[in-house]
Design a protein around this motif. Structure first.
Motif, PDB file in Angstrom:
ATOM      1  N   VAL A 224      16.860  31.821  22.634  1.00  0.00           N
ATOM      2  CA  VAL A 224      16.838  30.417  22.779  1.00  0.00           C
ATOM      3  C   VAL A 224      15.605  30.020  23.260  1.00  0.00           C
ATOM      4  O   VAL A 224      15.090  30.117  24.690  1.00  0.00           O
ATOM      5  CB  VAL A 224      18.255  29.722  23.720  1.00  0.00           C
ATOM      6  CG1 VAL A 224      17.747  28.275  23.602  1.00  0.00           C
ATOM      7  CG2 VAL A 224      19.466  30.264  23.231  1.00  0.00           C
ATOM      8  N   ASP A 225      14.735  29.334  22.545  1.00  0.00           N
ATOM      9  CA  ASP A 225      13.345  29.107  22.805  1.00  0.00           C
ATOM     10  C   ASP A 225      13.177  27.238  22.978  1.00  0.00           C
ATOM     11  O   ASP A 225      13.420  26.412  22.101  1.00  0.00           O
ATOM     12  CB  ASP A 225      12.455  29.575  21.912  1.00  0.00           C
ATOM     13  CG  ASP A 225      11.154  28.976  22.310  1.00  0.00           C
ATOM     14  OD1 ASP A 225      10.628  29.257  23.318  1.00  0.00           O
ATOM     15  OD2 ASP A 225      10.296  28.311  21.489  1.00  0.00           O
ATOM     16  N   THR A 226      12.812  27.108  24.243  1.00  0.00           N
ATOM     17  CA  THR A 226      12.689  25.660  24.371  1.00  0.00           C
ATOM     18  C   THR A 226      11.270  25.314  24.523  1.00  0.00           C
ATOM     19  O   THR A 226      11.093  24.135  24.986  1.00  0.00           O
ATOM     20  CB  THR A 226      13.441  25.305  25.870  1.00  0.00           C
ATOM     21  OG1 THR A 226      12.803  25.904  27.029  1.00  0.00           O
ATOM     22  CG2 THR A 226      14.985  25.622  25.850  1.00  0.00           C
ATOM     23  N   VAL A 227      10.436  26.256  24.587  1.00  0.00           N
ATOM     24  CA  VAL A 227       8.924  26.324  25.176  1.00  0.00           C
ATOM     25  C   VAL A 227       8.155  26.012  23.579  1.00  0.00           C
ATOM     26  O   VAL A 227       7.054  25.086  23.660  1.00  0.00           O
ATOM     27  CB  VAL A 227       8.597  27.246  25.829  1.00  0.00           C
ATOM     28  CG1 VAL A 227       7.103  27.380  25.892  1.00  0.00           C
ATOM     29  CG2 VAL A 227       9.163  27.257  27.096  1.00  0.00           C
ATOM     30  N   GLY A 228       8.268  26.615  22.650  1.00  0.00           N
ATOM     31  CA  GLY A 228       7.371  26.688  21.309  1.00  0.00           C
ATOM     32  C   GLY A 228       5.968  27.196  21.688  1.00  0.00           C
ATOM     33  O   GLY A 228       5.977  28.222  22.428  1.00  0.00           O
ATOM     34  N   GLY A 229       5.092  26.675  20.867  1.00  0.00           N
ATOM     35  CA  GLY A 229       3.693  27.422  21.103  1.00  0.00           C
ATOM     36  C   GLY A 229       3.666  28.861  21.017  1.00  0.00           C
ATOM     37  O   GLY A 229       4.283  29.588  20.092  1.00  0.00           O
ATOM     38  N   GLU A 230       2.583  29.100  21.844  1.00  0.00           N
ATOM     39  CA  GLU A 230       2.232  30.776  21.928  1.00  0.00           C
ATOM     40  C   GLU A 230       3.414  31.513  22.248  1.00  0.00           C
ATOM     41  O   GLU A 230       3.540  32.461  21.637  1.00  0.00           O
ATOM     42  CB  GLU A 230       1.131  30.933  22.942  1.00  0.00           C
ATOM     43  CG  GLU A 230      -0.241  30.916  22.632  1.00  0.00           C
ATOM     44  CD  GLU A 230      -1.242  31.044  23.888  1.00  0.00           C
ATOM     45  OE1 GLU A 230      -0.854  31.475  24.900  1.00  0.00           O
ATOM     46  OE2 GLU A 230      -2.305  30.817  23.462  1.00  0.00           O
ATOM     47  N   SER A 231       4.219  30.977  23.016  1.00  0.00           N
ATOM     48  CA  SER A 231       5.234  32.049  23.389  1.00  0.00           C
ATOM     49  C   SER A 231       6.251  32.092  22.355  1.00  0.00           C
ATOM     50  O   SER A 231       6.765  33.166  22.190  1.00  0.00           O
ATOM     51  CB  SER A 231       6.076  31.522  24.683  1.00  0.00           C
ATOM     52  OG  SER A 231       7.236  30.849  24.468  1.00  0.00           O
ATOM     53  N   ALA A 246      16.773  30.632  18.004  1.00  0.00           N
ATOM     54  CA  ALA A 246      17.441  29.362  17.935  1.00  0.00           C
ATOM     55  C   ALA A 246      15.957  28.484  18.583  1.00  0.00           C
ATOM     56  O   ALA A 246      15.805  28.612  20.053  1.00  0.00           O
ATOM     57  CB  ALA A 246      18.601  29.042  18.566  1.00  0.00           C
ATOM     58  N   ALA A 247      15.161  27.625  17.871  1.00  0.00           N
ATOM     59  CA  ALA A 247      14.044  27.087  18.211  1.00  0.00           C
ATOM     60  C   ALA A 247      14.328  25.462  18.604  1.00  0.00           C
ATOM     61  O   ALA A 247      14.643  24.889  17.435  1.00  0.00           O
ATOM     62  CB  ALA A 247      12.849  27.060  17.552  1.00  0.00           C
ATOM     63  N   CYS A 248      14.528  25.056  19.677  1.00  0.00           N
ATOM     64  CA  CYS A 248      14.846  23.798  19.763  1.00  0.00           C
ATOM     65  C   CYS A 248      13.604  22.822  20.422  1.00  0.00           C
ATOM     66  O   CYS A 248      13.804  21.651  20.726  1.00  0.00           O
ATOM     67  CB  CYS A 248      16.197  23.383  20.748  1.00  0.00           C
ATOM     68  SG  CYS A 248      16.020  24.091  22.306  1.00  0.00           S
ATOM     69  N   GLY A 249      12.752  23.508  21.311  1.00  0.00           N
ATOM     70  CA  GLY A 249      11.873  22.688  22.079  1.00  0.00           C
ATOM     71  C   GLY A 249      10.303  22.736  21.943  1.00  0.00           C
ATOM     72  O   GLY A 249       9.934  23.945  21.309  1.00  0.00           O
ATOM     73  N   ASN A 250       9.578  22.060  22.743  1.00  0.00           N
ATOM     74  CA  ASN A 250       8.201  22.212  22.609  1.00  0.00           C
ATOM     75  C   ASN A 250       7.668  21.840  24.117  1.00  0.00           C
ATOM     76  O   ASN A 250       6.505  21.468  24.237  1.00  0.00           O
ATOM     77  CB  ASN A 250       7.500  21.338  21.534  1.00  0.00           C
ATOM     78  CG  ASN A 250       8.137  19.953  21.511  1.00  0.00           C
ATOM     79  OD1 ASN A 250       8.617  19.467  22.815  1.00  0.00           O
ATOM     80  ND2 ASN A 250       7.318  18.517  21.210  1.00  0.00           N
ATOM     81  N   ALA A 251       8.258  22.410  24.976  1.00  0.00           N
ATOM     82  CA  ALA A 251       7.796  22.032  26.434  1.00  0.00           C
ATOM     83  C   ALA A 251       6.562  22.618  26.516  1.00  0.00           C
ATOM     84  O   ALA A 251       5.595  22.308  27.317  1.00  0.00           O
ATOM     85  CB  ALA A 251       8.756  22.701  27.460  1.00  0.00           C
ATOM     86  N   ILE A 254       3.276  22.506  20.612  1.00  0.00           N
ATOM     87  CA  ILE A 254       3.851  22.320  18.950  1.00  0.00           C
ATOM     88  C   ILE A 254       3.527  23.334  18.243  1.00  0.00           C
ATOM     89  O   ILE A 254       4.181  23.494  16.897  1.00  0.00           O
ATOM     90  CB  ILE A 254       3.854  20.962  18.770  1.00  0.00           C
ATOM     91  CG1 ILE A 254       2.327  20.586  18.429  1.00  0.00           C
ATOM     92  CG2 ILE A 254       4.502  20.002  19.420  1.00  0.00           C
ATOM     93  CD1 ILE A 254       2.188  19.276  17.768  1.00  0.00           C
ATOM     94  N   LYS A 255       2.419  24.024  18.410  1.00  0.00           N
ATOM     95  CA  LYS A 255       1.986  25.035  17.235  1.00  0.00           C
ATOM     96  C   LYS A 255       2.215  26.160  17.274  1.00  0.00           C
ATOM     97  O   LYS A 255       2.444  26.965  18.334  1.00  0.00           O
ATOM     98  CB  LYS A 255       0.363  25.037  17.336  1.00  0.00           C
ATOM     99  CG  LYS A 255      -0.270  23.623  16.745  1.00  0.00           C
ATOM    100  CD  LYS A 255      -1.604  23.829  16.090  1.00  0.00           C
ATOM    101  CE  LYS A 255      -2.105  22.452  15.681  1.00  0.00           C
ATOM    102  NZ  LYS A 255      -3.513  22.239  16.014  1.00  0.00           N
TER     103      LYS A 255
END
Ligand SMILES: NC(=O)c1ccc[n+]([C@@H]2O[C@H](COP(=O)([O-])OP(=O)(O)OC[C@H]3O[C@@H](n4cnc5c(N)ncnc54)[C@H](OP(=O)(O)O)[C@@H]3O)[C@@H](O)[C@H]2O)c1
Length: 333
Positions: A224-231, A246-251, A254-255
């Motif tokens: 469950v990924d709420t962070v996005g980006g490099e991670s 399951a990608a839901c966030g960009n904390a 965004i890239k």
């Protein structure tokens, strides 16, 4: 009959952004066909962006934000709802394009509303709120590996942004589903908090930054990924064959700078979650499942209750990433 009430109103006149608690009338609520007396709303990351400066999300001003609420129907032009019904609203652009829940009253389209399950109080539904609903949607996406895709049993699941609203509830739900939850956090002082929610293992956010290889050692059956980006880039390279992310966030950004290898060599599935536009039918299913999967005593411990006044002082900390758990908003406090 017209009622007077209080709401947070954001405005942007002559490019000067402002936010304040104001007195409104129910006749000021122009959209929708069901008038709801709001019992609770909640503070989500998107709300914090909107309260800050509109977040490039709100386009019309003055505006009442608040992307979710629970309450009791006051009047309804749709016979599906009657006075006294307890209802839940999340998403459907309420609090973004239509006046939202940081208010003692809200008027919305009946198609956006879900009847609250009997065993779920209005306070408990907003302790979960949009964040909890999203965490449940993500958790069911991961469970789909076992059922829908008839894959092997899910064992190890990673949750990023684990001390946040979505992350905290995801740790709880995935633990209840029987998985080993590995929680990623930037807050080293929150290890006990995450362990109490059920996390078996706590990982430092730093381990998920920097360049990643095309493929790394596969370790996660679900994420469950709420962070996005490099991670998220790194996570995709570390996901086991047929694992679901399951990608839901960009904390955290965004890239994503990924490659096709995780998808064509390991059959990794990247499953996007948009809780806002999820159908009312699916939302109703999820709220009913929440009653079975959520330990509300635990959620109460990680929830802070805010008045409209408190909310205006709290949202900046969420933007800095220094909040943890859930924040419900009681507009009648
Ligand atoms: N797609 C949807 O339907 C949907 C619905 C709800 C929320 N969301 C999104 O999901 C994300 C989380 O929402 P939330 O309400 O749980 O927010 P939140 O309570 O603010 O939690 C976000 C967490 O992410 C971590 N974090 C913050 N800044 C970071 C950074 N720069 N790099 C890496 N990690 C960082 C922090 O956790 P740690 O300190 O523990 O690392 C923080 O507590 C947001 O991007 C939000 O917009 C999407």
């Amino acid at each position: 009959m017209t009622q007077n009430f209080k709401a947070i109103v954001i405005d942007n006149q002559n490019e000067k952004f402002s936010r304040a608690i104001k007195d409104l009338k129910t006749s000021d609520l122009k959209d929708g066909n069901v008038l709801v007396k709001v019992d609770y709303s909640s503070l989500n990351f998107k709300d914090a962006l909107i309260l800050n400066n509109g977040g490039k999300i709100v386009r019309k001003f003055p505006f009442v934000p608040g992307i979710d609420f629970s309450g009791t129907v006051e009047t309804s032009e749709d016979q599906k709802f009657k006075k006294g019904d307890r209802v839940i609203l999340t998403g459907f652009r309420v609090g973004e394009a239509y006046f939202g829940g940081f208010s003692q009253y809200a008027k919305v389209n009946s198609e956006f509303l879900v009847k609250a399950p009997e065993k779920l109080s209005n306070k408990h539904s907003m302790m979960l709120g949009t964040a909890g609903l999203t965490a449940l949607l993500c958790s069911f996406a991961i469970k789909a590996k076992e059922e829908l895709l008839l894959g092997s049993k899910v064992k190890d699941v990673l949750v990023t942004g684990a001390t946040g609203g979505v992350g905290s509830i995801a740790v709880m739900v995935l633990t209840k589903m029987g998985y080993n939850v590995h929680a990623v956090t930037g807050k080293q002082d929150k290890k006990d908090y995450l362990t109490q929610l059920g996390a078996k293992n706590i990982l430092d956010r730093k381990e998920f930054s920097g360049e990643s290889k095309l493929l790394e050692k596969g370790v996660w059956d679900g994420v469950v990924d709420t962070v996005g980006g490099e991670s998220l880039t790194k996570i995709l390279a570390q996901t086991n064959p047929n694992g679901i992310v399951a990608a839901c966030g960009n904390a955290g950004g965004i890239k994503i700078n990924t490659n096709v290898m995780p998808f064509i060599i390991r059959g990794v599935k990247l499953w996007g979650i948009d809780s806002s536009a999820t159908s009312a039918k699916r939302k109703e299913f999820i709220w009913n499942e929440a009653v079975k999967l959520i330990d509300f005593k635990k959620v109460e411990e990680l929830t802070n209750e805010l008045s409209l006044d408190d909310l205006l002082n709290t949202f900046p900390s969420m933007l800095k990433g220094s909040t943890s758990g859930r924040y419900i908003v009681n507009p009648n406090k």
